[in-house]
Write an enzyme that holds these catalytic residues in place. Structure first.
Site: not given
Length: 194
Positions: A76-78
């Site tokens: 994931s990436d935010t």
């Protein structure tokens, strides 16, 4: 509950984030952590969720050819998206101050993309949450920077920390997404597999 349904699968979380690891524990899922060093660079023309989708896939693709039939890799990436610009993790205290000053008395978006990769294919889901900060004094911003750890967080803040308690006046969307993982989306995807 979901853990029993997923017994034939092996979940692999490719994240060093203590918050993301805690979410998986809190969802009562068995998982293994596998990490790879990835240079998180994206094409400059990408905007908003295009950036996080790209980076979540980039992290997953680093494991290409390494997954077994029953394994599900989750990356994931935010980012914080504000004034048509991606705000990542601050470089230093001054950078953290400038980021937080720009978020003060304004609404920004927190965008997280999650990539689910198996040996055969990959799927990306993303979540957008709108967060509004009240006006933050310089003193409050410096207090937060000096007493907490903004350096490992997109947008230089953790909503679950002091600044979230005193500074966030409104949130529209998933709370856990702002912490770095839209757990409802993860749970839904994994439930549909079982």
């Amino acid at each position: 509950m979901l853990k029993n349904k997923l017994q034939k699968y092996k979940l692999i979380l490719a994240s060093g984030s203590p918050r993301r690891q805690q979410f998986f524990k809190d969802l009562d899922l068995d998982f293994e952590i596998r990490l790879k060093e990835i240079e998180e660079i994206f094409p400059p023309e990408l905007k908003a969720e295009e950036i996080t989708n790209y980076l979540a896939k980039l992290k997953a693709n680093a494991f290409e050819g390494e997954l077994n039939d029953n394994e599900i890799l989750i990356t994931s990436d935010t980012i914080v998206w504000h004034n048509n610009k991606a705000l990542g993790k601050p470089k230093d205290a001054q950078d953290a101050f400038e980021i937080l000053k720009s978020l003060s008395n304004a609404t920004h978006e927190v965008i997280t993309s999650v990539c689910f990769k198996t040996k055969a294919n990959s799927t990306v889901a993303y979540e957008v949450t709108k967060v509004t900060f009240c006006e933050l004094s310089d003193e409050a911003i410096w207090y937060y920077i000096e007493n907490y750890n903004p350096y490992d967080k997109a947008g230089a803040y953790g909503i679950q920390e002091w600044i979230g308690f005193v500074g966030v006046s409104k949130i529209e969307g998933s709370y856990t997404n702002v912490m770095g993982m839209p757990t409802d989306k993860v749970y839904e995807y994994l439930s549909n597999l079982a």
